[in-house]
Motif scaffolding. Structure first.
Motif, short mmCIF file in Angstrom:
data_model
loop_
_atom_site.label_atom_id
_atom_site.label_comp_id
_atom_site.label_asym_id
_atom_site.label_seq_id
_atom_site.Cartn_x
_atom_site.Cartn_y
_atom_site.Cartn_z
N GLU B 4 0.83 -1.21 0.00
CA GLU B 4 0.00 0.00 0.00
C GLU B 4 0.86 1.26 0.00
O GLU B 4 0.61 2.21 -0.75
CB GLU B 4 -0.89 -0.04 1.24
N GLN B 5 1.92 1.24 0.84
CA GLN B 5 2.80 2.41 0.90
C GLN B 5 3.54 2.62 -0.42
O GLN B 5 3.66 3.75 -0.90
CB GLN B 5 3.81 2.24 2.03
N PHE B 8 1.22 4.16 -2.79
CA PHE B 8 0.99 5.58 -2.48
C PHE B 8 2.11 6.45 -3.01
O PHE B 8 1.87 7.49 -3.63
CB PHE B 8 0.84 5.80 -0.97
N PHE B 9 3.38 5.99 -2.80
CA PHE B 9 4.47 6.87 -3.22
C PHE B 9 4.60 6.90 -4.73
O PHE B 9 4.94 7.94 -5.31
CB PHE B 9 5.78 6.44 -2.54
N GLY B 12 1.53 9.07 -5.78
CA GLY B 12 1.71 10.45 -5.34
C GLY B 12 2.80 11.16 -6.14
O GLY B 12 2.64 12.30 -6.55
N ALA B 15 1.39 11.99 -9.45
CA ALA B 15 0.46 13.12 -9.39
C ALA B 15 1.22 14.44 -9.33
O ALA B 15 0.89 15.39 -10.03
CB ALA B 15 -0.46 12.99 -8.18
N ILE B 16 2.28 14.48 -8.50
CA ILE B 16 3.02 15.74 -8.38
C ILE B 16 3.80 16.02 -9.67
O ILE B 16 3.84 17.16 -10.14
CB ILE B 16 3.95 15.69 -7.16
N ALA B 19 1.41 17.40 -12.14
CA ALA B 19 1.01 18.77 -11.83
C ALA B 19 2.11 19.75 -12.22
O ALA B 19 1.85 20.80 -12.82
CB ALA B 19 0.69 18.89 -10.35
N HIS B 38 -1.65 13.02 -14.48
CA HIS B 38 -1.96 13.44 -13.11
C HIS B 38 -3.31 12.87 -12.67
O HIS B 38 -3.44 12.33 -11.56
CB HIS B 38 -1.98 14.97 -13.07
N LEU B 39 -4.31 12.94 -13.54
CA LEU B 39 -5.65 12.48 -13.16
C LEU B 39 -5.67 10.97 -12.94
O LEU B 39 -6.35 10.48 -12.04
CB LEU B 39 -6.66 12.86 -14.24
N LEU B 42 -4.22 10.25 -9.64
CA LEU B 42 -5.18 10.56 -8.59
C LEU B 42 -6.22 9.45 -8.45
O LEU B 42 -6.67 9.14 -7.35
CB LEU B 42 -5.89 11.88 -8.90
N LEU B 45 -4.90 6.94 -6.22
CA LEU B 45 -4.98 7.39 -4.82
C LEU B 45 -6.41 7.23 -4.29
O LEU B 45 -6.61 6.86 -3.13
CB LEU B 45 -4.53 8.84 -4.70
N PHE B 46 -7.40 7.52 -5.14
CA PHE B 46 -8.79 7.35 -4.71
C PHE B 46 -9.06 5.89 -4.36
O PHE B 46 -9.78 5.59 -3.40
CB PHE B 46 -9.75 7.79 -5.81
N LEU B 48 -6.88 3.80 -3.22
CA LEU B 48 -6.26 3.54 -1.91
C LEU B 48 -7.16 4.02 -0.78
O LEU B 48 -7.09 3.48 0.33
CB LEU B 48 -4.92 4.25 -1.82
#
Lengths: 99, 199
Positions: B4-5, B8-9, B12, B15-16, B19, B38-39, B42, B45-46, B48
């Motif tokens: 999971e981590q 996330f990274f 994430g 996404a950054i 952006a 990016h979307l 995201l 992430l949703f 997660l």
């Protein structure tokens, strides 16, 4: 993952979008940066919804997506109208309504 | 937990990066493509955050439909071929990033110093159907029926507004550009027409 990670990530994305809105001049890119800010808000809403275990935050995020779609449609319509009238595609030149 | 981590990274960071690409890339077409990346990050992430329906809606509606609209308009308006002046010269250009950085610092302080004890947990205990289409639909059609209808009305208004904005405008008394068949028929008859011959 802790919820605070998601909130901090959402703050990062929001600030990148805000910097873009303030520095770029093409209205197309400004609209894209507005999308970034709205999506950062969505991420925070969904993270908080997960935090309290309530689905209502996700409904809120869904409504934000609807508003974002409307904003895109109107904004792109204005850009197309500017292009049709041979106006410069540049927000600094479109300062007639500035207060 | 480790998986999971890691997810996330990865998401994430994506996404950054997307952006930053939207803001920094010079060609608007590449900006749009960065926003698509990016979307999609995201949406991961949703997932997660156990928001399955919103993740699907994000990919289908945003990355699919809305971005296609952007690509069409960028192709129509013509992107960056006419980069007239260097982007934002002068002292005002420096203020934007500084303001954004200040905002970020303030937000991070607010999150770190927040009294919400749940922020440092993985969230409340939820069932398997949290964020499923069934749960979202149930909430939308019972408790949130009025916002749901208002959203549909807003979409209708936006569609009508887009048609009004994008239509071709003509003055009231300005003649039409194109000559129609009726105009040709209505034009003056040439001299020595049938009518004179009879009279």
């Amino acid at each position: 993952m802790d919820i605070s990670w998601f909130i901090v990530l959402s703050a990062f994305i929001f600030c990148i979008g805000a910097a873009g809105v303030m520095t770029r001049r093409s209205p197309l890119v400004i609209l894209l940066c507005l999308e970034l800010m709205l999506n950062a808000g969505n991420l925070a809403l969904i993270a908080f919804s997960r935090m309290v275990g309530n689905v209502e935050g996700q409904i809120f995020a869904l409504i934000v997506m609807v508003v974002a779609a409307c904003e895109v449609v109107i904004g792109l319509g204005i850009i197309v109208a500017m292009y049709r009238r041979k106006l410069p595609i540049d927000v600094d030149d479109m300062a007639e309504l500035r207060g | 937990m480790f998986f999971e981590q890691l997810l996330f990274f990865i998401a994430g960071g994506g996404a950054i990066a997307g952006a930053v690409g939207v803001v920094l890339l010079r060609n608007p077409f590449f900006s749009v493509l960065a926003l698509v990346a990016h979307l999609i990050s995201l949406a991961v992430l949703f997932l997660l955050l156990t928001a399955a329906f919103l993740a699907a809606a994000q990919v289908v509606v945003y990355a699919g439909a809305v971005m296609v609209l952007y690509v069409f308009v960028v192709a129509y308006v013509g992107g960056s071929d006419d980069e007239l002046r260097p982007e934002t010269a002068g002292p005002l250009a420096a203020i934007g990033p500084i303001f954004a950085a200040a905002l970020l610092i303030e937000l991070v302080i607010a999150v770190v110093g927040s009294g919400l004890s749940l922020l440092d947990s993985t969230g409340a205990k939820v069932g398997d159907d949290f964020g499923s289409p069934a749960a979202i639909g149930d909430a939308l059609l019972t408790k949130f029926l009025l916002p749901f209808e208002a959203a549909s009305f807003l979409l209708l208004i936006a569609a009508v507004g887009a048609v009004v904005l994008a239509r071709k405008r003509r003055g009231l008394h300005e003649p039409a550009d194109a000559i129609s068949v009726a105009d040709v028929l209505r034009s003056e008859p040439p001299a020595g027409s049938q009518k004179e011959a009879i009279g």
